[in-house]
Design a protein around this motif. Sequence first.
Motif, PDB file in Angstrom:
ATOM      1  N   GLU A 142      -6.183  -0.530   9.626  1.00 19.89           N
ATOM      2  CA  GLU A 142      -5.035   0.383   9.476  1.00 19.89           C
ATOM      3  C   GLU A 142      -4.815   1.104  10.791  1.00 19.89           C
ATOM      4  OE1 GLU A 142      -6.383   2.993   6.161  1.00 19.89           O
ATOM      5  OE2 GLU A 142      -4.380   2.626   5.372  1.00 19.89           O
ATOM      6  N   HIS A 195       0.848  -1.183   0.000  1.00 18.66           N
ATOM      7  CA  HIS A 195       0.000   0.000   0.000  1.00 18.66           C
ATOM      8  C   HIS A 195       0.889   1.240   0.000  1.00 18.66           C
ATOM      9  CE1 HIS A 195      -3.460   2.441   0.660  1.00 18.66           C
ATOM     10  NE2 HIS A 195      -3.108   2.821   1.868  1.00 18.66           N
ATOM     11  N   HIS A 243     -10.625  -0.666   3.692  1.00 18.62           N
ATOM     12  CA  HIS A 243      -9.856  -0.192   4.843  1.00 18.62           C
ATOM     13  C   HIS A 243     -10.769   0.274   5.959  1.00 18.62           C
ATOM     14  CE1 HIS A 243      -5.665   0.891   2.960  1.00 18.62           C
ATOM     15  NE2 HIS A 243      -5.842  -0.406   3.108  1.00 18.62           N
ATOM     16  N   ASP A 300     -11.955   2.848   1.283  1.00 21.64           N
ATOM     17  CA  ASP A 300     -11.688   3.105   2.698  1.00 21.64           C
ATOM     18  C   ASP A 300     -12.945   3.664   3.344  1.00 21.64           C
ATOM     19  OD1 ASP A 300     -10.926   4.329   5.190  1.00 21.64           O
ATOM     20  OD2 ASP A 300      -8.837   4.089   4.551  1.00 21.64           O
ATOM     21  N   HIS A 353      -5.532   7.639  11.842  1.00 20.77           N
ATOM     22  CA  HIS A 353      -5.179   6.212  11.932  1.00 20.77           C
ATOM     23  C   HIS A 353      -4.528   5.911  13.276  1.00 20.77           C
ATOM     24  CE1 HIS A 353      -4.977   5.593   7.274  1.00 20.77           C
ATOM     25  NE2 HIS A 353      -6.138   6.019   7.706  1.00 20.77           N
ATOM     26  N   ASN A 389     -12.359   6.693   5.522  1.00 18.41           N
ATOM     27  CA  ASN A 389     -12.111   7.910   4.737  1.00 18.41           C
ATOM     28  C   ASN A 389     -13.402   8.487   4.171  1.00 18.41           C
ATOM     29  OD1 ASN A 389      -9.458   7.425   5.251  1.00 18.41           O
ATOM     30  ND2 ASN A 389      -8.843   7.035   3.133  1.00 18.41           N
ATOM     31  N   GLU A 431      -7.334   4.061  -3.949  1.00 19.12           N
ATOM     32  CA  GLU A 431      -8.090   4.285  -2.709  1.00 19.12           C
ATOM     33  C   GLU A 431      -8.613   5.716  -2.618  1.00 19.12           C
ATOM     34  OE1 GLU A 431      -5.911   3.523   0.899  1.00 19.12           O
ATOM     35  OE2 GLU A 431      -7.465   4.435   2.148  1.00 19.12           O
TER      36      GLU A 431
HETATM   37 FE   LIG Z   1      -6.782   3.719   3.932  1.00 19.55          FE
END
Ligand SMILES: [Fe+2]
Lengths: 259, 279
Positions: free
Chosen positions: B250, B64, B208, B177, B223, B180, B144
């Motif tokens: 994550e 990643h 994620h 994600d 994170h 996100n 992503e």
């Molecule tokens: Fe991510």
Amino acid sequence: MTGLHDMQAMVRDAVFETDTQNPALRAISEHIEPSEGMSSEEHVLVYRRAILGTLVRALGNIFPVGKQLLGEQFFDGMARRYVQETPSRSSDLANYGASFSEFIARFGPAAELPYLPDVARLEWYWHRAFHAADEVAMDPGSLSAVSAGDTGRIIFHLPVSASLISSDFPIHRIWAVNQQEWAGDTAIDLDEGGMYGMVWRRQYDMRIDTFDEPVWTFLNAVAARTCFGKMSESGIAGDLDTLLPRCVQRGWIAGFDLA
Amino acid sequence: MSRFIDKPVAGAGIGLRSTHYQTIIENQPKVPWFEVLTENYFGDGGLPLHFLEKVRADYPVTLHGVGMSLGSADSLDRDYLARLKALAARIEPTYVSDHLAWISVDSRFVHDLLPLPYTEEALANFAAHVREAQDFLGRRLLIENPSSYMGYKETDMTEWEFLQELVVLTDCDILFDVNNVYVSGTNHGFDPIEYLHALPKGRVKEIHLAGYEEQNNYLFDTHGYRVHPPVWDLYQATIEYLGPIPTLIEWDNDIPPFETLLDEAGLAQRVLDSMDAAA
Ligand SMILES: [Fe+2]
């Protein structure tokens, strides 16, 4: 309409700007949507804080002893100034900070700790050695395979991870007593004098080795790719018969080729 | 033939952090796969690569990245791509991913994921870079969705429209994600469910999950926390809609003991299992 490149350049300029009038911040903010509770400028400032914070933290991780010596607040302030005037030119954050020790040497408020630039240089070499390529130690027997007529053409190599370093201060001791696991006395007499040394990695073992001036002179000649014949002729490296086996045995010489 | 065990990733994996190398290698915890931050292994050698290869010997690994800067108006960094290709040849990752973002302009790097104005120009540029990278690497990328804290007035399509178009133009896959999208939705006032329902099914190969931080007027993606309850809810909806897609925990800051990550992965696995049972 502002194109992609110009928009990105404006964001970058706003992030790193030092002008307290914030002209670059105001320029990009014209293009940013305000939201409920946040002005356009506040949106951009989230990125300024995050980016400067990331780079300052990265420097703190590479230069933990410098940070320890200066205290977190002073170090972070100094690192922030460096970050604002030193763009990163590599996609790899591990390459950032090469000129930090030179910056410290120029940074007036840090002048009280005259050994600090050298300590930072030591930490940078440590960081480089940590990520350097793996290498197998030299087999001392391989030298005997060189025919007598060819010995003058031998060019020795330092380990690929190695950086030679000298200082007017005992920076290896300053470094050691500022390690977390150090349990002994932390007092250092700056008058105990300087050091000659090499920062390198033997397999996965990180090392700061120190040595005397003849070894320093010899290893510098090696680093400059001076062939063995020339070293013996000029006598630059003193007593080669004892220096060479000692350096090979300690791992400071990692290999050779023929000129 | 691969030097490594070779199976596709499935279930709830964990982001590999250097503080956990020892415990993973010694205890071989039951984790279906690990994801690593690509650029942490761009060195020429040393301990990080040594540990990564040890972990890879026992687990599938995904790469990643944050450094490809696919959204930059600059041309792609060939040195970066060459390093990535060499690392991929060494590690044989199941997936290689990077972000819908830019991190550099005029060859100066900011080392943070900056959002794009979602315009035709940015789309054409991004698509050209994804195609170039995929051709060079000889594999598909997963792209992503980033957390973002600013939007441009020039933007003339939504992020999910941009992503939909990108998939059509480049044949890339998506790393969705969930944290996100929740963070960006809150910051920009869009509905994450609308985003979710716009995702091309079959293209989302990985998910994620992470924890954000609440600031005065916005959410910030650090994170550094457990996954928050509204993100778990959105995750449940995501899995119901997309099916049991491999999911990664994550955690990049204030790294907790490995057990905490196992715990979080266990919670995600329960959601995945409930779908398998329902199917
Ligand atoms: Fe991510």
